[in-house]
Structures are given as structure tokens and as C-alpha cells.
Design a protein around this motif. Structure first.
Motif, PDB file in Angstrom:
ATOM      1  N   GLY A 172       3.381  12.672  -1.429  1.00 11.33           N
ATOM      2  CA  GLY A 172       2.063  12.083  -1.223  1.00 11.33           C
ATOM      3  C   GLY A 172       1.015  13.068  -0.764  1.00 11.33           C
ATOM      4  O   GLY A 172       0.002  12.678  -0.193  1.00 11.33           O
TER       5      GLY A 172
ATOM      6  N   ARG B  13      -0.056  11.208   5.559  1.00 11.35           N
ATOM      7  CA  ARG B  13      -0.662  11.962   4.465  1.00 11.35           C
ATOM      8  C   ARG B  13      -1.927  11.288   3.956  1.00 11.35           C
ATOM      9  O   ARG B  13      -2.827  11.950   3.448  1.00 11.35           O
ATOM     10  N   THR B  14      -2.001   9.951   4.053  1.00 11.88           N
ATOM     11  CA  THR B  14      -3.206   9.262   3.590  1.00 11.88           C
ATOM     12  C   THR B  14      -4.415   9.694   4.420  1.00 11.88           C
ATOM     13  O   THR B  14      -5.500   9.907   3.883  1.00 11.88           O
TER      14      THR B  14
ATOM     15  N   ARG C 213       2.332   1.735  -3.486  1.00  8.15           N
ATOM     16  CA  ARG C 213       1.321   2.257  -4.410  1.00  8.15           C
ATOM     17  C   ARG C 213       1.076   3.739  -4.172  1.00  8.15           C
ATOM     18  O   ARG C 213       0.944   4.523  -5.111  1.00  8.15           O
ATOM     19  N   TYR C 214       1.019   4.114  -2.912  1.00  6.52           N
ATOM     20  CA  TYR C 214       0.782   5.514  -2.559  1.00  6.52           C
ATOM     21  C   TYR C 214       1.898   6.409  -3.064  1.00  6.52           C
ATOM     22  O   TYR C 214       1.667   7.557  -3.454  1.00  6.52           O
ATOM     23  N   MET C 215       3.133   5.868  -3.086  1.00 10.49           N
ATOM     24  CA  MET C 215       4.287   6.640  -3.544  1.00 10.49           C
ATOM     25  C   MET C 215       4.628   6.358  -5.006  1.00 10.49           C
ATOM     26  O   MET C 215       5.713   6.681  -5.480  1.00 10.49           O
ATOM     27  N   SER C 216       3.664   5.744  -5.731  1.00 11.42           N
ATOM     28  CA  SER C 216       3.812   5.468  -7.176  1.00 11.42           C
ATOM     29  C   SER C 216       4.989   4.545  -7.473  1.00 11.42           C
ATOM     30  O   SER C 216       5.691   4.701  -8.477  1.00 11.42           O
TER      31      SER C 216
ATOM     32  N   GLN D 221      -7.710  11.995   3.192  1.00 10.65           N
ATOM     33  CA  GLN D 221      -9.082  11.583   3.464  1.00 10.65           C
ATOM     34  C   GLN D 221      -9.879  12.736   4.081  1.00 10.65           C
ATOM     35  O   GLN D 221     -11.037  12.956   3.756  1.00 10.65           O
TER      36      GLN D 221
ATOM     37  N   ASN E 122       0.825  -1.211   0.000  1.00 13.55           N
ATOM     38  CA  ASN E 122       0.000   0.000   0.000  1.00 13.55           C
ATOM     39  C   ASN E 122       0.857   1.258   0.000  1.00 13.55           C
ATOM     40  O   ASN E 122       0.540   2.246  -0.677  1.00 13.55           O
ATOM     41  N   MET E 123       1.936   1.239   0.769  1.00 13.54           N
ATOM     42  CA  MET E 123       2.823   2.404   0.822  1.00 13.54           C
ATOM     43  C   MET E 123       3.519   2.609  -0.521  1.00 13.54           C
ATOM     44  O   MET E 123       3.672   3.747  -0.974  1.00 13.54           O
TER      45      MET E 123
END
Length: 237
Positions: free
Chosen positions: A120, A156-157, A68-71, A161, A65-66
Motif C-alpha cells: 500500500g 500508509r493511507t 479496497r486499499y489492498m486491492s 496523503q 476500506n482496507m
């Protein structure tokens, strides 16, 4: 007098501070219940979540997940995912120092957007001043208050939100909201990461006599042994 293994210095350092395993567990409980916590307390405990400690003890799903969040393409072994995340974190630390040295006011709106995107943070639909506020809040936490980059990224996630729920409040660049995101990220940490931090803040007396802390100590040792076996299996494969 210092013991041959250097433990006396460690004992002295733990007994002379306010943090204990019990106070940390109380902090976690408040964060999970959404209770009011001072910004100072949040930042104080956030500094214990060092990047290597957090990444080394993250389960695979959180690593994915991390990434993906950071591309980052989330393929490969856990060790490879950690390697990629460490690389990104190192680049961000260097960039934070560069921005401070050059001055945040020297950045164009496009450069501010890119800097926010790399960290992010929201990078569309804001004014130049809003991007600057977001980046300044990040720099204050990462450089001036020594909050680990990995924890900032995770926070940041939660911050994004909140932006979706209350865009007007987010646009105002509320610093307290940014710090609250750290508490949310900490409360959502995997058990293995929290256990490591509990042992860091535990006093020597707690480690010796508190059954809960001793149980956590055993769980940490067991988890570390399991990690060693998994890494060995990866190398053999």
C-alpha cells in the motif's frame, strides 16, 4: 506463588511496566490533537494493536476500506473480508522475512516497486533508492520493532496523503514521518478496537477501581456478545 487461574503472572506483568490505561488514553488525546509524541512512545503503543485484535473489532466500513486499499474485492460477509485480509497479512509477513533473508539490495527496481505496491505504499515516480528507503522503513517497523501489519497498512493511507501535500518531503524518506503515520492511524481507530487495547494496558488496580476502565470493560463484553450473535446469524443465513 501462582494462582490457579494464572492471574498472578498477569498482574505482575502489568504492574512492572510503565504503560497504563491512563497513559494510553493520554497518548490517544495527544495524537488526536496532533501534539508532538516521541517515536519510541508511538511504536510502543503500536505493538498492542495485534492483527487479530484489530481485524476482529473493525466495523464493516473500515474492513471494506482496507480491502479496497489492498486491492481486495470488498464483497461478502464481515467474516469473509477478515479472512481475505488475514491471508494478505500472512503473505506479507512471509515476504518480509524472505526479503530480509535475501537482502533488500538484491531486489531490482521493478521488484522494489512491486513490494511497495503490495504494502500500500507509493509505487510510481520514485527512484530505486527511494523505493528501497520506503521498503526498509516498513521492514524496520514490521520485523525489527514488531509493529502489526494491519496497523502499518492503515498508516500508509496517512503517509500517502502527506505525499500528495508535500511530495518533496515524502521523497526524502523521512522515517519520523512514517512513524507519525502510525499515530494518525491509531487515533483514527474505531472505539471497539481502542477499548480492547485499553484493557490490555490497564493495570490490575485500574481494572478493579477505575470507573472509566470498568465501564470500558463492560462495553467490551457487550460488543463481544453482539459479535457472537452476528456471526451466528451469518452462519444461519
Amino acid at each position: 506463588m501462582k494462582d490457579s487461574d494464572g492471574s498472578s503472572d498477569e498482574i505482575k506483568s502489568t504492574e512492572n511496566r510503565e504503560e497504563t490505561a491512563s497513559s494510553f488514553l493520554e497518548f490517544i488525546e495527544k495524537a488526536r490533537k496532533g501534539e508532538q509524541i516521541s517515536s519510541e512512545a508511538i511504536v510502543k503503543y503500536a505493538t498492542y494493536f495485534k492483527d487479530d485484535l484489530t481485524l476482529d473489532n473493525m466495523p464493516r466500513m473500515q474492513l471494506i476500506n482496507m480491502c479496497r486499499y489492498m486491492s481486495i474485492t470488498p464483497y461478502g460477509s464481515d467474516s469473509f473480508l477478515r479472512f481475505q485480509l488475514r491471508h494478505i497479512i500472512r503473505l506479507l509477513k512471509e515476504d518480509d522475512q524472505r526479503i530480509l533473508w535475501e537482502g533488500i539490495d538484491s531486489l531490482t527496481k521493478m521488484e522494489l516497486r512491486e513490494a511497495c505496491q503490495e504494502r500500500g505504499m507509493r509505487s510510481t515516480g520514485l527512484s530505486k533508492e527511494a523505493y528501497k528507503r520506503s521498503l526498509q522503513q516498513w521492514l524496520d517497523l514490521s520485523v525489527h520493532k514488531n509493529v502489526p501489519i494491519s496497523l502499518l497498512i492503515m498508516s500508509r493511507t496517512f503517509f500517502l496523503q502527506e505525499e500528495i501535500i508535500s511530495p518533496a518531503k515524502a521523497a526524502a524518506g523521512d522515517e519520523n514521518q512514517s512513524v507519525t503515520g502510525l499515530a494518525d492511524a491509531i487515533s483514527g481507530m474505531d472505539k471497539e478496537v481502542l477499548n480492547e487495547v485499553i484493557l490490555q494496558v490497564a493495570t490490575s488496580e485500574e481494572i478493579k477501581s477505575d470507573p472509566d476502565v470498568r465501564k470500558i470493560q463492560l462495553e467490551v463484553v457487550t460488543h463481544q456478545n453482539e459479535k457472537i450473535k452476528e456471526e451466528q446469524a451469518e452462519r444461519d443465513a
